[in-house]
Design an enzyme around this catalytic site. Sequence first.
Site, PDB file in Angstrom:
ATOM      1  N   LYS A   1       0.822  -1.215   0.000  1.00  0.00           N
ATOM      2  CA  LYS A   1       0.000   0.000   0.000  1.00  0.00           C
ATOM      3  C   LYS A   1       0.856   1.265   0.000  1.00  0.00           C
ATOM      4  O   LYS A   1       0.579   2.213  -0.729  1.00  0.00           O
ATOM      5  CB  LYS A   1      -0.949  -0.015   1.201  1.00  0.00           C
ATOM      6  CG  LYS A   1      -2.023  -1.085   1.111  1.00  0.00           C
ATOM      7  CD  LYS A   1      -2.787  -1.283   2.417  1.00  0.00           C
ATOM      8  CE  LYS A   1      -3.786  -2.426   2.295  1.00  0.00           C
ATOM      9  NZ  LYS A   1      -4.506  -2.701   3.558  1.00  0.00           N
TER      10      LYS A   1
ATOM     11  N   ASP B   1     -10.640   2.756   4.012  1.00  0.00           N
ATOM     12  CA  ASP B   1     -11.044   1.348   3.920  1.00  0.00           C
ATOM     13  C   ASP B   1     -12.539   1.209   3.651  1.00  0.00           C
ATOM     14  O   ASP B   1     -13.009   0.157   3.211  1.00  0.00           O
ATOM     15  CB  ASP B   1     -10.708   0.604   5.223  1.00  0.00           C
ATOM     16  CG  ASP B   1      -9.362  -0.123   5.143  1.00  0.00           C
ATOM     17  OD1 ASP B   1      -8.939  -0.446   4.013  1.00  0.00           O
ATOM     18  OD2 ASP B   1      -8.758  -0.372   6.199  1.00  0.00           O
TER      19      ASP B   1
ATOM     20  N   GLN C   1      -4.739  -1.499   9.724  1.00  0.00           N
ATOM     21  CA  GLN C   1      -4.618  -2.790   9.052  1.00  0.00           C
ATOM     22  C   GLN C   1      -5.256  -3.899   9.889  1.00  0.00           C
ATOM     23  O   GLN C   1      -4.954  -4.042  11.073  1.00  0.00           O
ATOM     24  CB  GLN C   1      -3.142  -3.105   8.786  1.00  0.00           C
ATOM     25  CG  GLN C   1      -2.896  -4.397   8.033  1.00  0.00           C
ATOM     26  CD  GLN C   1      -3.461  -4.366   6.617  1.00  0.00           C
ATOM     27  OE1 GLN C   1      -3.405  -3.353   5.922  1.00  0.00           O
ATOM     28  NE2 GLN C   1      -4.006  -5.489   6.187  1.00  0.00           N
TER      29      GLN C   1
END
Length: 339
Positions: free
Chosen positions: A81, A148, A125
């Site tokens: 990422k 997200d 995460q």
Amino acid sequence: MAALRTLRKLCQLSQHHVCKLHTSASRQEAVVISGRKLARQIREETRVDVEKWVSAGHKRPHLSVILVGDNPASHSYVLNKTRAAADVGISSETILKHSNISEEELLDLIYKLNTDHRVDGLLVQLPLPEHIDERAICNAVSPTKDVDGFHVVNVGRMCLDQSTMLPATPWGVWEMIKRTGIPTLGKNIVVAGRSKNVGMPIAMLLHTDGRHERPGGDATVTISHRYTPKDKLCQHTRIADIVVAAAGIPNLITADMIKEGAAVIDVGINRVQDPVTGKHRLVGDVDFEGVRQKAGFITPVPGGVGPMTVAMLMKNTIKAAKNVLLYPPERIRMAASSY
């Protein structure tokens, strides 16, 4: 002469029938959809968008990633990422925390990043250690920074067909289908897997109204899960135009379960041991070699949905930066303090 014309027609029909048989017998394998190729295209679009944003006098978008613990897979995903962020011109940072961090400490850190005007996008995460409530953490991230797309506000807006931060993997699946030109309107789709972060959002994107603020796929969607008997699942997949496998079960979808020409999107990521070499390798939820002989389109693992997830995350980050124009700082602070 009439008899001759009739004979000619019979010959033509015979040749046409033979040609059809030949075509069917020599059917080509499925088109393998390259997620890497599509992701490069999307990242290029994001790169252009970022540079336009910066050229207009705005600060460069910034992504903050909180990584808890030492899960090797999580560290690998985060590295992908941050590399993608650098590639498209987004600055980023990874904040490492020990696995024994308390939920309260993690919430305090999230609050600080929510109120930091330098941070445009924020993600934690997953998975998190068992002593931490993942839903509480996802809802603690400010909706305007939630790249997200896991905050309850963003999930709700998605379900109401409103513009919002879409979860990256489902959005990536939807973009793959659209950009490949696979029709969804009025089609039958099976989504194998009902997780709140993947299966459910994919189903929402594919079945909702294409005329709404956040256009959907207008498909008839069936969702299966762990309690769906295998024979019932087969009944649904055999009439499906598109099968999306997102259950986390290796080889769940086999060639006998799909109809010829169907599109098969494999979201699964499973680490299995190779019986020959003894080494571990990544496989999806689909028997790739078997299904590709029958499907019209298929995605590989790795190299399919994975790169698309990262690409859509970058799209969400520039969207988060632009949200500054839609959400004044005072409103952001009020939203952050209410979660």
